[in-house]
Write an enzyme that holds these catalytic residues in place. Structure first.
Site, PDB file in Angstrom:
ATOM      1  N   LYS A  13       0.850  -1.208   0.000  1.00  0.00           N
ATOM      2  CA  LYS A  13       0.000   0.000   0.000  1.00  0.00           C
ATOM      3  C   LYS A  13       0.872   1.238   0.000  1.00  0.00           C
ATOM      4  CE  LYS A  13       0.898   1.540   4.316  1.00  0.00           C
ATOM      5  NZ  LYS A  13       1.760   2.650   4.539  1.00  0.00           N
ATOM      6  N   VAL A 102      11.312  -4.467   2.821  1.00  0.00           N
ATOM      7  CA  VAL A 102      11.056  -4.625   4.261  1.00  0.00           C
ATOM      8  C   VAL A 102      11.313  -3.299   4.979  1.00  0.00           C
ATOM      9  CG1 VAL A 102      11.803  -5.872   6.333  1.00  0.00           C
ATOM     10  CG2 VAL A 102      11.680  -7.061   4.126  1.00  0.00           C
ATOM     11  N   ASP A 143      -2.638  -1.261   9.594  1.00  0.00           N
ATOM     12  CA  ASP A 143      -2.751  -1.353   8.132  1.00  0.00           C
ATOM     13  C   ASP A 143      -3.322  -2.690   7.663  1.00  0.00           C
ATOM     14  OD1 ASP A 143      -1.451   1.089   8.007  1.00  0.00           O
ATOM     15  OD2 ASP A 143       0.498   0.235   7.495  1.00  0.00           O
TER      16      ASP A 143
HETATM   17  P1  ATP Z   1       4.139  -0.195   7.736  1.00  0.00           P
HETATM   18  O1  ATP Z   1       4.089   0.518   6.420  1.00  0.00           O
HETATM   19  O2  ATP Z   1       2.926  -1.101   7.982  1.00  0.00           O
HETATM   20  O3  ATP Z   1       4.501   0.653   8.896  1.00  0.00           O
HETATM   21  P2  ATP Z   1       6.657  -1.210   6.885  1.00  0.00           P
HETATM   22  O4  ATP Z   1       6.350  -1.500   5.447  1.00  0.00           O
HETATM   23  O5  ATP Z   1       7.388   0.056   7.194  1.00  0.00           O
HETATM   24  O6  ATP Z   1       5.319  -1.284   7.673  1.00  0.00           O
HETATM   25  P3  ATP Z   1       7.400  -3.936   7.357  1.00  0.00           P
HETATM   26  O7  ATP Z   1       7.956  -4.405   6.055  1.00  0.00           O
HETATM   27  O8  ATP Z   1       6.043  -4.374   7.735  1.00  0.00           O
HETATM   28  O9  ATP Z   1       7.509  -2.352   7.480  1.00  0.00           O
HETATM   29  O10 ATP Z   1       8.467  -4.363   8.463  1.00  0.00           O
HETATM   30  C1  ATP Z   1       8.574  -3.739   9.740  1.00  0.00           C
HETATM   31  C2  ATP Z   1       9.232  -4.721  10.707  1.00  0.00           C
HETATM   32  O11 ATP Z   1       8.261  -5.725  11.013  1.00  0.00           O
HETATM   33  C3  ATP Z   1      10.404  -5.477  10.125  1.00  0.00           C
HETATM   34  O12 ATP Z   1      11.613  -4.834  10.394  1.00  0.00           O
HETATM   35  C4  ATP Z   1      10.321  -6.834  10.791  1.00  0.00           C
HETATM   36  O13 ATP Z   1      11.153  -6.880  11.937  1.00  0.00           O
HETATM   37  C5  ATP Z   1       8.884  -6.964  11.287  1.00  0.00           C
HETATM   38  N1  ATP Z   1       8.086  -8.023  10.612  1.00  0.00           N
HETATM   39  C6  ATP Z   1       7.252  -8.891  11.214  1.00  0.00           C
HETATM   40  N2  ATP Z   1       6.648  -9.701  10.323  1.00  0.00           N
HETATM   41  C7  ATP Z   1       7.090  -9.348   9.117  1.00  0.00           C
HETATM   42  C8  ATP Z   1       6.829  -9.813   7.790  1.00  0.00           C
HETATM   43  N3  ATP Z   1       5.982 -10.830   7.549  1.00  0.00           N
HETATM   44  N4  ATP Z   1       7.446  -9.199   6.771  1.00  0.00           N
HETATM   45  C9  ATP Z   1       8.282  -8.154   7.018  1.00  0.00           C
HETATM   46  N5  ATP Z   1       8.591  -7.710   8.231  1.00  0.00           N
HETATM   47  C10 ATP Z   1       8.001  -8.280   9.291  1.00  0.00           C
END
Ligand code: ATP
Length: 307
Positions: A13, A102, A143
């Site tokens: 998203k 990530v 989210d």
């Molecule tokens: P958001 O936009 O929802 O704030 P994000 O995209 O910034 O999230 P994610 O990729 O969801 O960040 O990862 C944030 C942290 O969540 C990672 O550093 C990791 O430690 C943890 N995590 C837990 N489960 C997962 C998963 N299935 N995939 C990626 N990271 C995960």
């Protein structure tokens, strides 16, 4: 039933607008956001097992070193929450194939949780009513409900109250990944620090942004994009400012830090323009090759499997 599996594809998203209010007593910030699901997907395979829950991860153009494989992974937590809801064990092996960067502000972990919820529900034939699935999703993260719904939607509360929004047309985005991650809680802490004793106003979605989406007008949308977390993300990562300026001063129709960053996204008027913007940013700003996607796309979807 050991050996049965369900495959689910679930999108990233971006937040077209992200209004953030002053921190609440429960520690969350109230949000008024417009989400859009875009065509960049993680795949989650949910397999029945006779043993204890296991999770494996692979990456395609994505560094997965920071993705936990223990019970703290959001996808495993999602299956555990669904099991608790039904008062039974749901013994699964999960495989998560990541294409979504990530810790990039693209809801990668949240969308894996949405995929795991849906996949386990189908695999075990639970037929959980949609409202209950959305309620469980909200307990996992702000989210996660949107990742089930997809499309373009308003997010209220702390983001978990999702209402679809009328849009016309499709929107092309250049998504520029960043080699460093930004921790979402750290960005919110910086947001609070920057506001100091001067609390943020109540969050709002700009009328102009909703009007642009209704009209299917990418130029108007580009001018209306807004992210209240941008000053905090830029304060932690000042280099992002040059990139955003390059996007805003001509290369793209609009530019944004995605969610809490550090991924940046650039709105374009079509696939050819998107390739041009990617080239310009690479040659002038030294960015890594971008991912070109369009939105809106549906939320988590079962794409295959066998029982
Ligand atoms: P958001 O936009 O929802 O704030 P994000 O995209 O910034 O999230 P994610 O990729 O969801 O960040 O990862 C944030 C942290 O969540 C990672 O550093 C990791 O430690 C943890 N995590 C837990 N489960 C997962 C998963 N299935 N995939 C990626 N990271 C995960």
């Amino acid at each position: 039933m050991s050996g049965a599996e369900v495959r689910v594809s679930s999108p990233a998203k971006i937040n077209l607008s992200l209004g953030v209010g002053p921190v609440r007593d429960d520690g969350y910030h109230p949000l008024a956001t417009v989400y859009q699901a875009v065509g960049l997907y993680d795949e989650v395979v949910v397999r029945a097992t006779d043993g204890s829950p296991v999770l494996t991860v692979s990456g395609e153009g994505v560094d997965v070193a920071e993705v936990p494989t223990d019970g703290s992974n959001l996808a495993l937590r999602a299956v555990a929450a669904l099991g608790d809801h039904h008062g039974r064990e749901l013994p699964v092996e999960l495989h998560v194939h990541k294409r979504i960067p990530v810790a990039g502000g693209l809801a990668g972990g949240s969308t894996d949780a949405a995929a795991a919820l849906l996949g386990a529900d189908v695999l075990f034939g639970l037929h959980t009513p949609r409202e209950e699935l959305l309620g469980l999703a909200a307990t996992l993260g702000s989210d996660v409900p949107f990742c089930l719904v997809g499309g373009t939607a308003l997010g209220g509360g702390r983001g978990e109250v999702v209402t679809p929004v009328m849009t016309r047309g499709e929107y092309w985005w250049v998504v520029v990944p960043d080699s460093g991650g930004l921790s979402t809680p750290a960005v919110y802490r910086e947001f609070d620090r920057l506001h100091g004793d001067d609390p943020a106003p109540d969050p709002e979605v700009p009328d102009e942004l909703l009007a642009a989406l209704r009209a299917g007008d990418a130029v108007r949308l580009g001018a209306a994009l807004v992210n209240d977390l941008e000053p905090a993300a830029v304060s932690l990562r000042p280099d992002l400012l040059h990139l955003l300026r390059a996007g805003r001063q001509g290369a793209a129709l609009g530019a944004l830090v995605s969610g809490s960053g550090p991924t940046t996204v650039f709105l374009c008027d079509g696939p050819v323009h998107a390739e041009e913007v990617d080239r310009t940013l690479r040659s002038e700003q030294g960015t890594r090759p971008a991912i070109v996607v369009k939105g809106p796309v549906p939320g988590a979807r079962v794409t295959g499997g066998h029982r």
